[in-house]
Design an enzyme around this catalytic site. Structure first.
Site, PDB file in Angstrom:
ATOM      1  N   ASP A  47      -4.416  -9.699   0.347  1.00  0.00           N
ATOM      2  CA  ASP A  47      -3.469  -9.941   1.444  1.00  0.00           C
ATOM      3  C   ASP A  47      -4.166  -9.733   2.795  1.00  0.00           C
ATOM      4  OD1 ASP A  47      -3.638  -7.196   1.395  1.00  0.00           O
ATOM      5  OD2 ASP A  47      -1.483  -6.822   1.404  1.00  0.00           O
ATOM      6  N   SER A  48      -5.443  -9.325   2.742  1.00  0.00           N
ATOM      7  CA  SER A  48      -6.264  -9.296   3.962  1.00  0.00           C
ATOM      8  C   SER A  48      -6.326 -10.694   4.579  1.00  0.00           C
ATOM      9  CB  SER A  48      -7.684  -8.793   3.629  1.00  0.00           C
ATOM     10  OG  SER A  48      -8.229  -9.519   2.559  1.00  0.00           O
ATOM     11  N   ASP A  86      -3.249 -10.668  -4.968  1.00  0.00           N
ATOM     12  CA  ASP A  86      -2.714  -9.450  -4.359  1.00  0.00           C
ATOM     13  C   ASP A  86      -1.207  -9.592  -4.168  1.00  0.00           C
ATOM     14  OD1 ASP A  86      -3.389  -6.966  -3.469  1.00  0.00           O
ATOM     15  OD2 ASP A  86      -4.332  -7.623  -1.605  1.00  0.00           O
ATOM     16  N   LYS A 116      -2.946  -7.424  -8.205  1.00  0.00           N
ATOM     17  CA  LYS A 116      -3.273  -6.097  -7.672  1.00  0.00           C
ATOM     18  C   LYS A 116      -2.104  -5.627  -6.824  1.00  0.00           C
ATOM     19  CE  LYS A 116      -6.175  -5.393  -4.059  1.00  0.00           C
ATOM     20  NZ  LYS A 116      -5.253  -4.702  -3.126  1.00  0.00           N
ATOM     21  N   GLU A 185     -10.152   2.544  -1.831  1.00  0.00           N
ATOM     22  CA  GLU A 185     -10.507   2.088  -0.484  1.00  0.00           C
ATOM     23  C   GLU A 185     -10.600   3.268   0.480  1.00  0.00           C
ATOM     24  OE1 GLU A 185      -8.316  -1.282   1.003  1.00  0.00           O
ATOM     25  OE2 GLU A 185      -9.166  -1.084   3.011  1.00  0.00           O
TER      26      GLU A 185
HETATM   27  O1  KIV Z   1      -6.544  -7.393   0.683  1.00  0.00           O
HETATM   28  C1  KIV Z   1      -7.708  -7.132   0.390  1.00  0.00           C
HETATM   29  O2  KIV Z   1      -8.648  -7.863   0.695  1.00  0.00           O
HETATM   30  C2  KIV Z   1      -7.961  -5.895  -0.343  1.00  0.00           C
HETATM   31  C3  KIV Z   1      -9.373  -5.460  -0.480  1.00  0.00           C
HETATM   32  C4  KIV Z   1      -9.925  -5.059   0.805  1.00  0.00           C
HETATM   33  C5  KIV Z   1      -9.546  -4.441  -1.526  1.00  0.00           C
HETATM   34  O3  KIV Z   1      -7.055  -5.279  -0.781  1.00  0.00           O
END
Ligand code: KIV
Length: 278
Positions: A47-48, A86, A116, A185
């Site tokens: 979700d980044s 995610d 995730k 993290e």
């Molecule tokens: O959203 C994401 O990219 C993440 C990673 C940084 C682990 O959760």
């Protein structure tokens, strides 16, 4: 013949054999294809993407529809890597039913092989329900960006005894609930080492030091493409920012001076045909 897909069993086997797991984020088809061809084990549609692709300040505005849209593109590009979708903010906080449905959408519509989600004891019931629905889950502890308003910013977690103890306990609870791996993290290296030694499932670190069983970075950070904010734990393996800017300047220059497009870039038409049009 196509290489065999990296799966949940591959994660567990890697831990057993002491082989490190590589993970990168991906949000689109062509990048996913390149990373996959380079041999990365897993691609996280994180979700980044809210920050890196959509320009938000944090990840809280990302929706299920955003995630599915990007997951689909990545799944098309990943032939060997495991694709992990995610679960965005609020997609697993409201109810168990909602959580299963949203995890299911990432698999069914997004083509993800696993999902995730962030958090420990407070989301255990949702995690168990999703796994019961036959969807593999990867946990995420430490600095969980969806809790940024509770943490008061992007801060290292687990530095004091109370926080550290909670993260260790949560890691064990997640393993007992059936997750196949946990992202750690922004936690101190010593804490990540202890957790990695205590668990049978692999830990994937980001800002958690070298003792994790694998590592993940945001691809745009790793390639030096996203410079709004570069965390201490990022290693830039390229400076694509500079390369992209230089190439773009050259492109603009060549348009202005008339050297692009050149002979090799054009299509021809017979003069007789053309003359009839004048
Ligand atoms: O959203 C994401 O990219 C993440 C990673 C940084 C682990 O959760």
């Amino acid at each position: 013949m196509a290489e065999k897909r990296f799966t949940v069993s591959s994660f567990l086997k890697a831990k057993k054999n002491g082989e490190k797991i590589s993970m990168l984020t991906a949000y689109d088809y062509s990048t996913a294809k390149l990373l996959d061809e380079a041999g990365v084990d897993s691609l996280l549609v994180g979700d980044s993407l809210g920050m890196v692709m959509l320009g938000y300040e944090n990840t809280l505005q990302v929706t299920m529809d955003d995630m599915i849209h990007h997951c689909r593109a990545v799944s098309r590009g990943a032939k060997r890597a495991m694709v992990i979708g995610d679960m965005p903010f609020l997609s697993y906080h409201v109810s168990i039913e909602d959580s299963i449905r949203n995890a299911g959408r990432l698999v069914q519509e997004g083509g993800a092989h696993a999902v995730k989600l962030e958090g420990g004891r407070e989301v255990l019931d949702k995690i168990k329900a999703i796994i019961n629905a036959q969807i593999p889950v990867i946990g995420h502890l430490g600095l969980t960006p969806q809790s940024i308003n509770m943490f008061g910013g992007f801060k290292v977690q687990g530095k004091n005894e109370e926080q550290a103890k909670k993260i260790v306990e949560d890691a064990v609870l997640l393993q007992e609930a059936g997750v196949f791996s946990i992202v750690l993290e922004c936690v101190p290296e010593g804490l990540a080492k202890l957790i990695s030694q205590r668990l049978d499932i692999p830990t994937i670190g980001i800002g958690a030091g070298k003792y994790c069983d694998g590592q993940v970075l945001v691809t745009q950070d790793m390639l030096g493409m996203y410079t709004d904010f570069v965390p201490k734990f990022v290693k830039q393996y390229s400076s694509l920012c500079d390369l992209i800017k230089e190439s773009t300047k050259k492109y603009i220059e060549e348009i202005k001076e008339g050297s692009f497009p050149a002979k090799e870039h054009i299509f021809k038409i017979d003069n007789e045909v053309l003359e009839k049009l004048y």
